[in-house]
Enzyme design. Structure first.
Site, PDB file in Angstrom:
ATOM      1  N   TYR A  97      -3.813  -0.762   9.899  1.00 61.74           N
ATOM      2  CA  TYR A  97      -3.594  -1.110   8.499  1.00 61.74           C
ATOM      3  C   TYR A  97      -2.108  -0.587   8.172  1.00 61.74           C
ATOM      4  CZ  TYR A  97      -4.691  -0.818   3.260  1.00 61.74           C
ATOM      5  OH  TYR A  97      -4.790  -1.038   2.090  1.00 61.74           O
TER       6      TYR A  97
ATOM      7  N   SER B  32       1.006  -1.221  -0.065  1.00 59.30           N
ATOM      8  CA  SER B  32      -0.046   0.244   0.103  1.00 59.30           C
ATOM      9  C   SER B  32       1.031   1.257   0.016  1.00 59.30           C
ATOM     10  CB  SER B  32      -0.742  -0.034   1.044  1.00 59.30           C
ATOM     11  OG  SER B  32      -1.315   1.426   1.431  1.00 59.30           O
TER      12      SER B  32
HETATM   13  P1  NAP Z   1     -11.889  -5.038  -1.556  1.00 56.82           P
HETATM   14  O1  NAP Z   1     -12.524  -4.683  -2.728  1.00 56.82           O
HETATM   15  O2  NAP Z   1     -12.372  -4.620  -0.365  1.00 56.82           O
HETATM   16  O3  NAP Z   1     -11.769  -6.741  -1.644  1.00 56.82           O
HETATM   17  C1  NAP Z   1     -10.958  -7.511  -0.518  1.00 56.82           C
HETATM   18  C2  NAP Z   1     -10.863  -8.873  -0.844  1.00 56.82           C
HETATM   19  O4  NAP Z   1     -10.227  -9.358   0.287  1.00 56.82           O
HETATM   20  C3  NAP Z   1     -12.106  -9.607  -1.236  1.00 56.82           C
HETATM   21  O5  NAP Z   1     -12.130 -10.596  -2.165  1.00 56.82           O
HETATM   22  C4  NAP Z   1     -12.497 -10.196   0.168  1.00 56.82           C
HETATM   23  O6  NAP Z   1     -13.078 -11.474   0.195  1.00 56.82           O
HETATM   24  C5  NAP Z   1     -10.830 -10.463   0.617  1.00 56.82           C
HETATM   25  N1  NAP Z   1     -10.912 -10.627   2.242  1.00 56.82           N
HETATM   26  C6  NAP Z   1     -11.538  -9.864   2.978  1.00 56.82           C
HETATM   27  N2  NAP Z   1     -11.499 -10.204   4.185  1.00 56.82           N
HETATM   28  C7  NAP Z   1     -10.919 -11.789   4.087  1.00 56.82           C
HETATM   29  C8  NAP Z   1     -10.364 -12.639   5.028  1.00 56.82           C
HETATM   30  N3  NAP Z   1     -10.755 -12.287   6.292  1.00 56.82           N
HETATM   31  N4  NAP Z   1      -9.932 -13.861   4.706  1.00 56.82           N
HETATM   32  C9  NAP Z   1      -9.804 -13.890   3.286  1.00 56.82           C
HETATM   33  N5  NAP Z   1     -10.125 -12.845   2.460  1.00 56.82           N
HETATM   34  C10 NAP Z   1     -10.680 -11.915   2.925  1.00 56.82           C
HETATM   35  O7  NAP Z   1     -10.416  -4.484  -1.373  1.00 56.82           O
HETATM   36  P2  NAP Z   1      -9.468  -4.031  -2.659  1.00 56.82           P
HETATM   37  O8  NAP Z   1      -9.329  -2.667  -2.749  1.00 56.82           O
HETATM   38  O9  NAP Z   1      -9.523  -4.878  -4.176  1.00 56.82           O
HETATM   39  O10 NAP Z   1      -8.134  -4.419  -1.861  1.00 56.82           O
HETATM   40  C11 NAP Z   1      -7.353  -5.538  -2.251  1.00 56.82           C
HETATM   41  C12 NAP Z   1      -6.002  -5.415  -1.426  1.00 56.82           C
HETATM   42  O11 NAP Z   1      -5.359  -4.202  -2.015  1.00 56.82           O
HETATM   43  C13 NAP Z   1      -5.905  -5.391  -0.118  1.00 56.82           C
HETATM   44  O12 NAP Z   1      -4.730  -6.066   0.593  1.00 56.82           O
HETATM   45  C14 NAP Z   1      -5.908  -3.760   0.132  1.00 56.82           C
HETATM   46  O13 NAP Z   1      -5.366  -3.537   1.705  1.00 56.82           O
HETATM   47  C15 NAP Z   1      -4.730  -3.558  -0.862  1.00 56.82           C
HETATM   48  N6  NAP Z   1      -4.912  -2.038  -1.265  1.00 56.82           N
HETATM   49  C16 NAP Z   1      -6.086  -1.372  -1.829  1.00 56.82           C
HETATM   50  C17 NAP Z   1      -6.073  -0.096  -2.156  1.00 56.82           C
HETATM   51  C18 NAP Z   1      -7.400   0.393  -2.528  1.00 56.82           C
HETATM   52  O14 NAP Z   1      -7.136   1.842  -2.928  1.00 56.82           O
HETATM   53  N7  NAP Z   1      -8.369  -0.114  -3.071  1.00 56.82           N
HETATM   54  C19 NAP Z   1      -4.964   0.673  -1.835  1.00 56.82           C
HETATM   55  C20 NAP Z   1      -3.506   0.112  -1.486  1.00 56.82           C
HETATM   56  C21 NAP Z   1      -3.809  -1.257  -0.959  1.00 56.82           C
HETATM   57  P3  NAP Z   1     -14.750 -11.573   0.070  1.00 56.82           P
HETATM   58  O15 NAP Z   1     -15.364 -10.628  -0.922  1.00 56.82           O
HETATM   59  O16 NAP Z   1     -15.040 -13.044   0.209  1.00 56.82           O
HETATM   60  O17 NAP Z   1     -15.171 -10.900   1.668  1.00 56.82           O
END
Ligand code: NAP
Length: 243
Positions: A148, A135
């Site tokens: 986080y 991140s």
């Molecule tokens: P998201 O749309 O909220 O998706 C999160 C994913 O993680 C979903 O597939 C969810 O599965 C899974 N997940 C949540 N809780 C879990 C658990 N306890 N065990 C296993 N899987 C779990 O988030 P995203 O934005 O795509 O984020 C993906 C990654 O990128 C994360 O590591 C996040 O920190 C990182 N990130 C995101 C951003 C951003 O701006 N969006 C920026 C920097 C980093 P379910 O659908 O089954 O709940």
């Protein structure tokens, strides 16, 4: 074969599709949402897909996921540690359970999956590619997201440590640091007009990212093109960190 955690939606789903487009079979993991839509997208691209379900914050999930992925699709050549959660709020209001929930999924789960996949890649002699999703908060402190920020900074450290251990053994361990991406993870920021505008003003590219923006970096780090890249945290952030 690639095992992508958290691939039911958001960044993980986009990375699963990008890897399939580049020729990988994909073990599509999710926790509470069905991973079937992503599996269908992978199959539509002519690759094999297998759905896997686990809470990666639980202690036994990693070994089970790697075993199931191998049983259904063969050797794990690529691991994308993408599953992640965020709990927003000032530190003084942060409950122990929120802290632990975030650290369990975003750090402990990542460590255990690296360990399980690393054992498999080392013992099979095939080597492999491990890509952790870090991140901007692997570099910066952020605001009102103490667990986080702590977890994502630790993921950057873990990525470099594992690269030191495994680089000479045929495993590339790297990370991708997404900028501000429009997914469920950032809904609170997207809905906050002031924060959303302030964020946009600082992004040189002039727009928030889409999940698809991460696909190319994942394909690069999963491919032979990155064979001499180790312990790198690749920012895909529209230029945010350079500002
Ligand atoms: P998201 O749309 O909220 O998706 C999160 C994913 O993680 C979903 O597939 C969810 O599965 C899974 N997940 C949540 N809780 C879990 C658990 N306890 N065990 C296993 N899987 C779990 O988030 P995203 O934005 O795509 O984020 C993906 C990654 O990128 C994360 O590591 C996040 O920190 C990182 N990130 C995101 C951003 C951003 O701006 N969006 C920026 C920097 C980093 P379910 O659908 O089954 O709940």
């Amino acid at each position: 074969m690639a095992l992508v955690t958290g691939a039911s939606r958001g960044i993980g789903a986009a990375i699963a599709r990008a890897l399939a487009e580049a020729g990988a079979d994909v073990a599509v993991h999710a926790n509470a949402t069905s991973p079937e839509a992503t599996c269908e997208a992978v199959r539509a691209l002519g690759r094999r897909a297998a759905p896997l379900i686990a809470d990666t914050g639980s202690a036994d999930a990693a070994e089970r996921l790697v075993s199931e992925a191998i049983e259904t699709l063969g050797a794990v050549d690529i691991l994308v540690n993408n599953a992640g959660i965020i709990r927003r709020g000032p530190t003084v209001d942060t409950r122990d359970e929120d802290w632990h929930a975030v650290i369990d999924v975003n750090l402990h789960g990542v460590f255990r999956l690296c360990r399980a996949a690393g054992r498999h890649m080392l013992s099979s002699g095939r080597g492999g590619k491990i890509i952790n999703i870090a991140s901007l908060l692997s570099f910066q402190g952020g605001l009102n997201v103490p667990a986080y920020a702590a977890a994502k900074s630790a993921v950057a450290g873990l990525t470099k440590e594992l690269a030191n251990e495994w680089a000479a053994k045929g495993i590339n361990v790297n990370a991708i640091a997404p900028g501000y991406i429009r997914t469920d993870n950032t809904v609170a920021l997207q809905n906050d007009e002031t924060r959303s505008r302030q964020i946009l003003e600082r992004i040189p590219a002039g727009r928030w990212g889409d999940a698809q923006d991460l696909g190319g970096a994942a394909v690069f780090l999963a491919s032979r093109a990155s064979d001499y890249v180790h312990g790198h945290i690749l920012a895909v952030d529209g230029g945010w960190l350079g500002r």
